[in-house]
Design a protein around this motif. Structure first.
Motif, PDB file in Angstrom:
ATOM      1  N   VAL A   1       8.609  15.622  17.285  1.00 34.54           N
ATOM      2  CA  VAL A   1       7.614  16.289  18.108  1.00 34.54           C
ATOM      3  C   VAL A   1       7.815  17.788  17.976  1.00 34.54           C
ATOM      4  O   VAL A   1       8.947  18.282  18.085  1.00 34.54           O
ATOM      5  CB  VAL A   1       7.758  15.879  19.593  1.00 34.54           C
ATOM      6  CG1 VAL A   1       6.818  16.688  20.467  1.00 34.54           C
ATOM      7  CG2 VAL A   1       7.525  14.397  19.765  1.00 34.54           C
ATOM      8  N   HIS A   2       6.737  18.501  17.707  1.00 32.39           N
ATOM      9  CA  HIS A   2       6.755  19.961  17.758  1.00 32.39           C
ATOM     10  C   HIS A   2       6.120  20.349  19.080  1.00 32.39           C
ATOM     11  O   HIS A   2       4.943  20.061  19.309  1.00 32.39           O
ATOM     12  CB  HIS A   2       5.975  20.566  16.598  1.00 32.39           C
ATOM     13  CG  HIS A   2       6.700  20.494  15.301  1.00 32.39           C
ATOM     14  ND1 HIS A   2       6.165  20.979  14.134  1.00 32.39           N
ATOM     15  CD2 HIS A   2       7.924  20.014  14.977  1.00 32.39           C
ATOM     16  CE1 HIS A   2       7.025  20.791  13.148  1.00 32.39           C
ATOM     17  NE2 HIS A   2       8.091  20.202  13.637  1.00 32.39           N
ATOM     18  N   LEU A   3       6.899  20.970  19.927  1.00 34.62           N
ATOM     19  CA  LEU A   3       6.437  21.379  21.245  1.00 34.62           C
ATOM     20  C   LEU A   3       6.144  22.877  21.215  1.00 34.62           C
ATOM     21  O   LEU A   3       7.042  23.688  20.997  1.00 34.62           O
ATOM     22  CB  LEU A   3       7.491  21.062  22.294  1.00 34.62           C
ATOM     23  CG  LEU A   3       7.141  21.389  23.729  1.00 34.62           C
ATOM     24  CD1 LEU A   3       5.939  20.567  24.199  1.00 34.62           C
ATOM     25  CD2 LEU A   3       8.333  21.142  24.623  1.00 34.62           C
ATOM     26  N   VAL A   4       4.887  23.217  21.414  1.00 34.04           N
ATOM     27  CA  VAL A   4       4.455  24.612  21.442  1.00 34.04           C
ATOM     28  C   VAL A   4       4.393  25.040  22.897  1.00 34.04           C
ATOM     29  O   VAL A   4       3.708  24.406  23.698  1.00 34.04           O
ATOM     30  CB  VAL A   4       3.059  24.771  20.787  1.00 34.04           C
ATOM     31  CG1 VAL A   4       2.630  26.222  20.790  1.00 34.04           C
ATOM     32  CG2 VAL A   4       3.044  24.181  19.385  1.00 34.04           C
ATOM     33  N   THR A   5       5.125  26.101  23.240  1.00 33.94           N
ATOM     34  CA  THR A   5       5.139  26.554  24.627  1.00 33.94           C
ATOM     35  C   THR A   5       5.534  28.017  24.719  1.00 33.94           C
ATOM     36  O   THR A   5       6.351  28.496  23.931  1.00 33.94           O
ATOM     37  CB  THR A   5       6.105  25.723  25.497  1.00 33.94           C
ATOM     38  OG1 THR A   5       6.076  26.224  26.827  1.00 33.94           O
ATOM     39  CG2 THR A   5       7.513  25.747  24.958  1.00 33.94           C
ATOM     40  N   SER A   6       4.958  28.687  25.698  1.00 35.78           N
ATOM     41  CA  SER A   6       5.344  30.070  25.951  1.00 35.78           C
ATOM     42  C   SER A   6       6.369  30.161  27.080  1.00 35.78           C
ATOM     43  O   SER A   6       6.740  31.262  27.486  1.00 35.78           O
ATOM     44  CB  SER A   6       4.105  30.908  26.282  1.00 35.78           C
ATOM     45  OG  SER A   6       3.463  30.397  27.436  1.00 35.78           O
ATOM     46  N   ASP A   7       6.833  29.025  27.581  1.00 38.04           N
ATOM     47  CA  ASP A   7       7.832  29.010  28.651  1.00 38.04           C
ATOM     48  C   ASP A   7       9.103  29.702  28.146  1.00 38.04           C
ATOM     49  O   ASP A   7       9.721  29.237  27.185  1.00 38.04           O
ATOM     50  CB  ASP A   7       8.138  27.573  29.059  1.00 38.04           C
ATOM     51  CG  ASP A   7       9.134  27.468  30.192  1.00 38.04           C
ATOM     52  OD1 ASP A   7       9.630  28.509  30.683  1.00 38.04           O
ATOM     53  OD2 ASP A   7       9.427  26.332  30.602  1.00 38.04           O
ATOM     54  N   PRO A   8       9.516  30.804  28.778  1.00 39.32           N
ATOM     55  CA  PRO A   8      10.671  31.549  28.265  1.00 39.32           C
ATOM     56  C   PRO A   8      12.002  30.811  28.391  1.00 39.32           C
ATOM     57  O   PRO A   8      12.956  31.170  27.709  1.00 39.32           O
ATOM     58  CB  PRO A   8      10.678  32.827  29.116  1.00 39.32           C
ATOM     59  CG  PRO A   8       9.922  32.484  30.349  1.00 39.32           C
ATOM     60  CD  PRO A   8       8.919  31.431  29.953  1.00 39.32           C
ATOM     61  N   VAL A   9      12.084  29.785  29.223  1.00 39.60           N
ATOM     62  CA  VAL A   9      13.339  29.046  29.339  1.00 39.60           C
ATOM     63  C   VAL A   9      13.376  27.785  28.468  1.00 39.60           C
ATOM     64  O   VAL A   9      14.382  27.083  28.455  1.00 39.60           O
ATOM     65  CB  VAL A   9      13.682  28.706  30.815  1.00 39.60           C
ATOM     66  CG1 VAL A   9      13.924  29.957  31.619  1.00 39.60           C
ATOM     67  CG2 VAL A   9      12.629  27.852  31.429  1.00 39.60           C
ATOM     68  N   ALA A  10      12.324  27.528  27.722  1.00 34.17           N
ATOM     69  CA  ALA A  10      12.293  26.347  26.855  1.00 34.17           C
ATOM     70  C   ALA A  10      13.473  26.299  25.878  1.00 34.17           C
ATOM     71  O   ALA A  10      14.055  25.225  25.691  1.00 34.17           O
ATOM     72  CB  ALA A  10      10.971  26.267  26.102  1.00 34.17           C
ATOM     73  N   PRO A  11      13.893  27.414  25.271  1.00 34.75           N
ATOM     74  CA  PRO A  11      15.029  27.330  24.349  1.00 34.75           C
ATOM     75  C   PRO A  11      16.342  26.955  25.033  1.00 34.75           C
ATOM     76  O   PRO A  11      17.292  26.560  24.373  1.00 34.75           O
ATOM     77  CB  PRO A  11      15.131  28.736  23.745  1.00 34.75           C
ATOM     78  CG  PRO A  11      13.947  29.486  24.182  1.00 34.75           C
ATOM     79  CD  PRO A  11      13.291  28.731  25.295  1.00 34.75           C
ATOM     80  N   ILE A  12      16.377  27.068  26.355  1.00 35.67           N
ATOM     81  CA  ILE A  12      17.560  26.657  27.121  1.00 35.67           C
ATOM     82  C   ILE A  12      17.377  25.227  27.624  1.00 35.67           C
ATOM     83  O   ILE A  12      18.262  24.380  27.481  1.00 35.67           O
ATOM     84  CB  ILE A  12      17.796  27.618  28.308  1.00 35.67           C
ATOM     85  CG1 ILE A  12      18.062  29.022  27.779  1.00 35.67           C
ATOM     86  CG2 ILE A  12      18.930  27.125  29.201  1.00 35.67           C
ATOM     87  CD1 ILE A  12      17.974  30.102  28.826  1.00 35.67           C
ATOM     88  N   ASP A  13      16.225  24.946  28.224  1.00 35.85           N
ATOM     89  CA  ASP A  13      15.978  23.643  28.845  1.00 35.85           C
ATOM     90  C   ASP A  13      15.867  22.502  27.841  1.00 35.85           C
ATOM     91  O   ASP A  13      16.363  21.407  28.095  1.00 35.85           O
ATOM     92  CB  ASP A  13      14.700  23.677  29.683  1.00 35.85           C
ATOM     93  CG  ASP A  13      14.858  24.482  30.955  1.00 35.85           C
ATOM     94  OD1 ASP A  13      16.009  24.761  31.342  1.00 35.85           O
ATOM     95  OD2 ASP A  13      13.831  24.827  31.557  1.00 35.85           O
ATOM     96  N   LEU A  14      15.196  22.726  26.736  1.00 38.65           N
ATOM     97  CA  LEU A  14      14.978  21.628  25.780  1.00 38.65           C
ATOM     98  C   LEU A  14      16.276  21.072  25.195  1.00 38.65           C
ATOM     99  O   LEU A  14      16.452  19.853  25.167  1.00 38.65           O
ATOM    100  CB  LEU A  14      14.025  22.049  24.674  1.00 38.65           C
ATOM    101  CG  LEU A  14      12.568  22.124  25.093  1.00 38.65           C
ATOM    102  CD1 LEU A  14      11.723  22.720  23.970  1.00 38.65           C
ATOM    103  CD2 LEU A  14      12.048  20.753  25.478  1.00 38.65           C
ATOM    104  N   PRO A  15      17.212  21.899  24.724  1.00 33.82           N
ATOM    105  CA  PRO A  15      18.464  21.322  24.228  1.00 33.82           C
ATOM    106  C   PRO A  15      19.230  20.546  25.294  1.00 33.82           C
ATOM    107  O   PRO A  15      19.809  19.492  25.009  1.00 33.82           O
ATOM    108  CB  PRO A  15      19.266  22.538  23.751  1.00 33.82           C
ATOM    109  CG  PRO A  15      18.254  23.590  23.492  1.00 33.82           C
ATOM    110  CD  PRO A  15      17.151  23.343  24.489  1.00 33.82           C
ATOM    111  N   VAL A  16      19.220  21.053  26.527  1.00 40.32           N
ATOM    112  CA  VAL A  16      19.918  20.369  27.623  1.00 40.32           C
ATOM    113  C   VAL A  16      19.251  19.030  27.910  1.00 40.32           C
ATOM    114  O   VAL A  16      19.921  17.995  28.066  1.00 40.32           O
ATOM    115  CB  VAL A  16      19.958  21.262  28.889  1.00 40.32           C
ATOM    116  CG1 VAL A  16      20.484  20.490  30.089  1.00 40.32           C
ATOM    117  CG2 VAL A  16      20.783  22.505  28.625  1.00 40.32           C
TER     118      VAL A  16
END
Length: 97
Positions: A37-52
């Motif tokens: 899945v490629h998740l496109v988002t402007s959420d600034p915390v996505a690079p932190i939340d997604l790996p967790v």
């Protein structure tokens, strides 16, 4: 239906963490193991939340996708992901012990 080698793009727009994870969780539940899945988002915390979130559920965080106009993150779908709380996808759900 998606095949394991397919890439599905989900546009999360400017959704915040909670709604973004609900969207992702519900969509990956319909995909076969190995799908990406490629998740496109402007959420600034996505690079932190997604790996967790991936670590918690067993999905594989594949990192950022280069060459896109908007921030895009790749997730590999697990064969047997761990459940998350129905309303709070950032929390572990009931165990199947």
């Amino acid at each position: 239906m998606a095949e394991a080698g397919d890439v599905l793009t989900i546009d999360g727009g400017d959704l915040g963490c909670a709604r973004l994870l609900l969207l992702l969780r519900d969509r990956v539940a319909t995909l076969p193991a190995g799908a990406v899945v490629h998740l496109v988002t402007s959420d600034p915390v996505a690079p932190i939340d997604l790996p967790v979130w991936c670590h918690m559920t067993g999905h594989e965080y594949l990192g950022t996708v280069d060459g896109r106009g908007r921030p895009t993150y790749a997730v590999g779908v697990a064969a047997r992901p761990a459940a998350t709380d129905e309303r709070n996808p950032w929390q572990a759900g009931p165990r199947d012990d």
